[in-house]
Design a protein around this motif. Structure first.
Motif, PDB file in Angstrom:
ATOM      1  N   GLU A  59      -5.881   8.054  -8.085  1.00 52.03           N
ATOM      2  CA  GLU A  59      -5.387   8.289  -6.728  1.00 52.03           C
ATOM      3  C   GLU A  59      -4.472   7.166  -6.269  1.00 52.03           C
ATOM      4  OE1 GLU A  59      -7.118   9.268  -2.245  1.00 52.03           O
ATOM      5  OE2 GLU A  59      -8.472   8.997  -3.943  1.00 52.03           O
ATOM      6  N   ALA A  60      -4.819   5.918  -6.602  1.00 52.56           N
ATOM      7  CA  ALA A  60      -3.975   4.786  -6.215  1.00 52.56           C
ATOM      8  C   ALA A  60      -2.612   4.876  -6.885  1.00 52.56           C
ATOM      9  CB  ALA A  60      -4.650   3.469  -6.582  1.00 52.56           C
ATOM     10  N   GLY A  61      -2.583   5.319  -8.141  1.00 54.75           N
ATOM     11  CA  GLY A  61      -1.303   5.484  -8.823  1.00 54.75           C
ATOM     12  C   GLY A  61      -0.442   6.539  -8.162  1.00 54.75           C
ATOM     13  N   LEU A  62      -1.063   7.647  -7.756  1.00 54.81           N
ATOM     14  CA  LEU A  62      -0.314   8.717  -7.100  1.00 54.81           C
ATOM     15  C   LEU A  62       0.173   8.285  -5.718  1.00 54.81           C
ATOM     16  CD1 LEU A  62       0.666  11.620  -7.260  1.00 54.81           C
ATOM     17  CD2 LEU A  62      -1.548  12.362  -6.358  1.00 54.81           C
ATOM     18  N   ILE A  63      -0.677   7.583  -4.981  1.00 59.72           N
ATOM     19  CA  ILE A  63      -0.281   7.072  -3.665  1.00 59.72           C
ATOM     20  C   ILE A  63       0.928   6.153  -3.790  1.00 59.72           C
ATOM     21  CG2 ILE A  63      -0.994   5.513  -1.801  1.00 59.72           C
ATOM     22  CD1 ILE A  63      -3.834   6.652  -2.149  1.00 59.72           C
ATOM     23  N   THR A  64       0.898   5.286  -4.795  1.00 59.33           N
ATOM     24  CA  THR A  64       2.007   4.351  -4.998  1.00 59.33           C
ATOM     25  C   THR A  64       3.296   5.091  -5.312  1.00 59.33           C
ATOM     26  OG1 THR A  64       0.433   2.714  -5.844  1.00 59.33           O
ATOM     27  CG2 THR A  64       2.761   2.343  -6.317  1.00 59.33           C
ATOM     28  N   ALA A  65       3.211   6.106  -6.176  1.00 59.33           N
ATOM     29  CA  ALA A  65       4.408   6.863  -6.538  1.00 59.33           C
ATOM     30  C   ALA A  65       5.010   7.556  -5.313  1.00 59.33           C
ATOM     31  CB  ALA A  65       4.070   7.882  -7.618  1.00 59.33           C
ATOM     32  N   ILE A  66       4.148   8.060  -4.423  1.00 55.17           N
ATOM     33  CA  ILE A  66       4.642   8.772  -3.237  1.00 55.17           C
ATOM     34  C   ILE A  66       5.193   7.796  -2.202  1.00 55.17           C
ATOM     35  CG2 ILE A  66       3.986  10.236  -1.299  1.00 55.17           C
ATOM     36  CD1 ILE A  66       1.861  11.476  -3.155  1.00 55.17           C
ATOM     37  N   GLY A 309      -3.387   1.796   0.456  1.00 51.39           N
ATOM     38  CA  GLY A 309      -4.394   1.624  -0.595  1.00 51.39           C
ATOM     39  C   GLY A 309      -3.846   1.763  -1.997  1.00 51.39           C
ATOM     40  N   GLY A 310      -2.535   1.603  -2.154  1.00 45.24           N
ATOM     41  CA  GLY A 310      -1.923   1.721  -3.465  1.00 45.24           C
ATOM     42  C   GLY A 310      -1.802   0.388  -4.167  1.00 45.24           C
ATOM     43  N   MET A 311      -0.945   0.344  -5.171  1.00 43.80           N
ATOM     44  CA  MET A 311      -0.759  -0.828  -6.003  1.00 43.80           C
ATOM     45  C   MET A 311       0.702  -1.276  -5.949  1.00 43.80           C
ATOM     46  SD  MET A 311      -1.204   1.383  -9.517  1.00 43.80           S
ATOM     47  CE  MET A 311      -0.545   0.246 -10.723  1.00 43.80           C
ATOM     48  N   PRO A 312       1.024  -2.482  -6.417  1.00 46.59           N
ATOM     49  CA  PRO A 312       2.422  -2.930  -6.403  1.00 46.59           C
ATOM     50  C   PRO A 312       3.323  -1.988  -7.190  1.00 46.59           C
ATOM     51  CG  PRO A 312       0.950  -4.767  -6.859  1.00 46.59           C
ATOM     52  CD  PRO A 312       0.118  -3.525  -6.930  1.00 46.59           C
ATOM     53  N   ALA A 313       4.556  -1.858  -6.718  1.00 46.58           N
ATOM     54  CA  ALA A 313       5.502  -0.942  -7.351  1.00 46.58           C
ATOM     55  C   ALA A 313       6.726  -1.698  -7.836  1.00 46.58           C
ATOM     56  CB  ALA A 313       5.925   0.148  -6.363  1.00 46.58           C
ATOM     57  N   THR A 314       7.402  -1.120  -8.798  1.00 42.60           N
ATOM     58  CA  THR A 314       8.675  -1.655  -9.273  1.00 42.60           C
ATOM     59  C   THR A 314       9.608  -0.483  -9.555  1.00 42.60           C
ATOM     60  OG1 THR A 314       8.271  -1.565 -11.668  1.00 42.60           O
ATOM     61  CG2 THR A 314       7.381  -3.446 -10.481  1.00 42.60           C
ATOM     62  N   GLY A 315      10.868  -0.818  -9.785  1.00 43.05           N
ATOM     63  CA  GLY A 315      11.777   0.194 -10.282  1.00 43.05           C
ATOM     64  C   GLY A 315      11.333   0.614 -11.672  1.00 43.05           C
TER      65      GLY A 315
END
Length: 558
Positions: A59-66, A309-315
């Motif tokens: 879920e955290a991965g999906l939240i981050t992507a959105i 509640g997500g995780m750090p993102a990058t390009g």
């Protein structure tokens, strides 16, 4: 005084969205829309998988992507960059989760996001322009290899081991493949690849990857193939909330936040730089990007992801490559990608859950192959040995270790080769004394320093000058010396001191005005026997040297 607020306003507005960001949407919205849908579907299993591999959950991965994908699409500096969780970030996050727990990731995302924003605001985004071309292309080749290898578990119907090296995980997945599942998954991968290649050649306007995924899913459903699917998905997003700001947690997460910020900055900038040079289906490159705004956008994306509640993102270069290859031209495509993921979360999780993972693996395998330009690889390998070595070294380390190590070693290797080349262009030449010869000229040595006298060349120049014999006066010409650093100036002090101890008078000619403060402060002039032994013109220095020789001869005969 009125200029200061105006300058501050311009400094801030350069990070904000504007009409220019969507100037071409009227003519590209169809391809942008299809590209966004395609990359949204491709990004879905990656987001879920990276969330699981990091230890924070699907879920955290999906939240981050959105969330991060939407914020970066609007605020970032690249028109085609797609952001979200990445495999490189998994390597950094997994140990943090193991030590500090899942609850620390949201706070870490906020801290790292603020640091990335600071990097963008300070203008350090332009530093990526100093990364040599062989390093960038080696990084690209390594990333392409990682993307391809990451799909081996999907292509063989097995599950990779989280945290393992990509190459080892691929080998383990291939070794653990079981029939008949592996036959079905490989057939799906092959079918996707064939459809993508043929559609790309025959029907450029059709999104090849999306069509390939749809056909593979339909085939798997019709034939009732027993292959791994995407599986159940979360049905909603949580409400945003500020993580607990515990001073102890802030201190313990400081270094991990720095590591995450550095990784996010480097990966995002390199991804944006690579994407800027990639060509879409029409053969045209995607265009320029703003590195500082890209950092600001990525920092804000990580902050927003942390609040949800997500995780750090990058390009993400894999999703960005899919975006470009699918025909994306403006940031509308990346925005649509985030909206597609949001829509899937609320409306179509059941349908999408039936997509075979092998089909998505096939899309990324084809994308990885297309990321590598055979012409570029050939050009680098045929350029110079140093550039070829840096290119291969960066690519190998990217696959064998991780992206940060690859960039560090690639830059270090490129710097060492450049310094070696630079040092080889520097040297000392012994010259003939100009004009008619005079008595005693055999006891005068005239040296000309060329190029640069810096820490990479100073020792060699010191040895060459110090080897003179049967000389009473040494004239050192500095007018052709283009670069002089503190080490080079100190080497001059040592040269002068060594020659003076041997009874050789040293005269300096032609100290450049931009070097005068340095040679004065380091003690070059002070090391001369007399402050008048500094000359601007060579004839004056030669005349002074001949007078020294004549005085020495007179003293010897007396």
């Amino acid at each position: 005084m009125s200029a200061t607020p105006a300058a501050a306003a311009r400094s801030i507005t350069r990070f904000l969205p504007s009409r220019k960001d969507y100037a071409g949407v009227a003519g590209t919205w169809r391809t942008d829309l299809l590209a966004g849908i395609t990359v949204g579907i491709v990004a879905l299993p990656l987001a879920l998988a990276f969330g699981v591999s990091s230890g924070v959950g699907a879920e955290a991965g999906l939240i981050t992507a959105i969330v991060a994908g939407l914020v970066a699409a609007v605020m970032g500096g690249s028109p085609v960059q797609v952001s979200g969780p990445t495999g490189a970030m998994v390597v950094v996050l997994a140990p943090v989760v193991a030590v500090h727990g899942i609850g620390s990731v949201a706070l870490l995302s906020l801290m790292a996001g603020l640091l990335v924003c600071a990097l963008g605001f300070s203008g350090l985004g332009r530093a990526v322009a100093f990364i040599p071309w062989p390093v960038v292309e080696g990084f690209t080749l390594g990333i392409a290899a990682i993307i391809f290898l990451q799909q081996v578990p999907l292509a063989t119907g097995t599950s990779g081991t989280p945290g393992h090296n990509t190459l080892l995980a691929a080998v383990e997945a291939a070794a653990g493949a079981a029939s008949p599942t592996v036959l079905f998954t490989l057939a799906l991968v092959a079918g996707v690849a064939v459809v993508m290649v043929l559609v790309q050649k025959l029907f450029r306007t059709i999104p090849a990857s999306l069509l390939a995924v749809l056909l593979a899913t339909a085939a798997a459903e019709f034939l009732q193939l027993d292959v791994p699917r995407i599986g159940p998905l979360p049905h909603s997003l949580p409400a945003p909330a500020l993580p607990a700001l515990d001073p102890a947690a802030l201190g313990s997460l400081a270094m991990p936040a720095v590591a995450v910020a550095v990784l996010a900055a480097i990966e995002s900038l390199l991804s944006a730089r690579v994407a800027a040079g990639m060509a879409g289906p029409d053969g045209r490159p995607t265009g320029a990007y703003s590195p500082d705004r890209e950092l600001m956008g990525q920092g804000l994306a990580s902050i927003a992801a942390g609040l949800f509640g997500g995780m750090p993102a990058t390009g993400a270069i894999a999703r960005t490559a899919v975006n470009v290859r699918s025909g994306a031209r403006t940031r509308l495509a990346a925005t649509v990608h985030a909206v597609v993921l949001l829509g899937i979360t609320y409306l179509a999780s059941g349908i999408v859950s039936r997509i075979p993972l092998a089909a998505l693996g096939g899309v990324l395998m084809v994308t990885a192959v297309r990321m590598v330009s055979r012409r570029t690889v050939t050009a680098i390998l045929r350029s110079t040995r140093a550039d070829a070595a840096v290119f291969v070294l960066t690519a190998v380390i990217t696959v064998a270790f991780d992206l940060i190590v690859a960039i560090q070693i690639g830059l270090a290797a490129a710097a060492l080769f450049a310094l070696r080349t630079f040092a080889s262009l520097s040297g000392v030449q012994r010259e003939e004394i100009p004009g008619p010869p005079a008595e005693g000229d055999g006891h005068i040595a005239l040296f000309r320093l060329d190029g640069a006298m810096f820490f990479g060349a100073a020792e060699r120049i010191l040895q060459e000058i110090s080897q003179v014999k049967d000389v009473q006066v040494a004239i050192i010409r500095l007018s052709q010396l283009r670069m002089l650093d503190a080490t080079g100036a100190h080497a001059l002090v040592e040269v002068i001191s060594a020659l003076e101890l041997r009874g050789i008078t040293v005269l300096l000619k032609g100290v450049r005005p931009d070097h005068l403060d340095l040679v004065t402060n380091v003690g070059v002039i002070r090391s001369l026997r007399h402050h008048k032994h500094l000359f601007e013109e060579l004839p004056d220095a030669v005349e002074h040297a001949r007078s020294h020789v004549l005085r020495n001869a007179a003293a010897a005969s007396a």
